[in-house]
Write a protein that holds these residues in place. Structure first.
Motif, PDB file in Angstrom:
ATOM      1  N   ARG A   1      93.557  69.219  66.211  1.00 42.31           N
ATOM      2  CA  ARG A   1      93.238  68.504  67.909  1.00 42.31           C
ATOM      3  C   ARG A   1      94.422  69.757  67.995  1.00 42.31           C
ATOM      4  O   ARG A   1      94.809  70.822  69.161  1.00 42.31           O
TER       5      ARG A   1
ATOM      6  N   GLN B   1      86.805  72.887  71.589  1.00 42.25           N
ATOM      7  CA  GLN B   1      86.190  72.370  70.450  1.00 42.25           C
ATOM      8  C   GLN B   1      84.538  72.702  70.569  1.00 42.25           C
ATOM      9  O   GLN B   1      84.415  74.177  69.067  1.00 42.25           O
TER      10      GLN B   1
ATOM     11  N   ARG C   1      91.845  76.693  72.518  1.00 44.36           N
ATOM     12  CA  ARG C   1      90.331  77.113  72.377  1.00 44.36           C
ATOM     13  C   ARG C   1      89.469  75.888  72.685  1.00 44.36           C
ATOM     14  O   ARG C   1      90.406  74.602  72.321  1.00 44.36           O
TER      15      ARG C   1
ATOM     16  N   VAL D   1      85.606  76.359  68.613  1.00 47.50           N
ATOM     17  CA  VAL D   1      86.268  76.561  66.944  1.00 47.50           C
ATOM     18  C   VAL D   1      84.428  75.747  66.436  1.00 47.50           C
ATOM     19  O   VAL D   1      84.525  76.182  65.553  1.00 47.50           O
TER      20      VAL D   1
ATOM     21  N   GLU E   1      87.756  66.073  64.340  1.00 50.88           N
ATOM     22  CA  GLU E   1      88.621  66.279  64.555  1.00 50.88           C
ATOM     23  C   GLU E   1      88.887  64.938  65.021  1.00 50.88           C
ATOM     24  O   GLU E   1      91.023  64.122  64.902  1.00 50.88           O
TER      25      GLU E   1
ATOM     26  N   LEU F   1      91.403  79.202  63.469  1.00 52.38           N
ATOM     27  CA  LEU F   1      91.901  79.049  64.516  1.00 52.38           C
ATOM     28  C   LEU F   1      93.645  79.901  63.504  1.00 52.38           C
ATOM     29  O   LEU F   1      94.762  79.249  64.067  1.00 52.38           O
TER      30      LEU F   1
ATOM     31  N   ILE G   1      87.950  75.640  59.273  1.00 58.70           N
ATOM     32  CA  ILE G   1      88.297  75.765  60.638  1.00 58.70           C
ATOM     33  C   ILE G   1      89.342  76.178  60.557  1.00 58.70           C
ATOM     34  O   ILE G   1      89.647  77.047  61.502  1.00 58.70           O
TER      35      ILE G   1
ATOM     36  N   TYR H   1      81.738  67.552  63.497  1.00 59.84           N
ATOM     37  CA  TYR H   1      83.433  68.569  63.967  1.00 59.84           C
ATOM     38  C   TYR H   1      84.140  67.709  65.175  1.00 59.84           C
ATOM     39  O   TYR H   1      85.340  67.091  64.820  1.00 59.84           O
TER      40      TYR H   1
ATOM     41  N   ARG I   1      94.602  73.391  67.555  1.00 64.86           N
ATOM     42  CA  ARG I   1      93.182  73.545  68.687  1.00 64.86           C
ATOM     43  C   ARG I   1      93.553  74.058  70.025  1.00 64.86           C
ATOM     44  O   ARG I   1      93.615  75.424  70.563  1.00 64.86           O
TER      45      ARG I   1
END
Length: 82
Positions: free
Chosen positions: A26, A36, A34, A39, A54, A72, A68, A50, A29
């Protein structure tokens, strides 16, 4: 062949580690600015998977964590060890 001992805090430890990984995902991200959705779509995984990863509520396959991390722009070890 002997049994592998079950540590009393095994489940608590596992839950804490999953939550820590989810927190690192998280934070990474958010630093990457970004959502959720961006991603999980780019990583080609479901929204629910996802979100559970997270949140630390689900185990993630290494291939999922690799996807992931790639989305990222970090190495997977950054998500695992912080």
């Amino acid at each position: 062949m002997g049994r592998v001992p079950h540590l009393p805090d095994d489940d608590a430890w596992l839950l804490a580690e999953r939550r820590a990984i989810g927190d690192r995902i998280r934070v990474t991200r958010l630093r990457a600015n970004r959502t959720q959705e961006s991603v999980f779509l780019a990583a080609q995984i479901s929204r629910s998977s996802y979100q559970a990863i997270e949140a630390g509520a689900a185990d993630a396959r290494i291939s999922t964590l690799l996807r992931i991390a790639r989305v990222l722009g970090v190495h997977v070890t950054d998500l695992l060890h912080g």
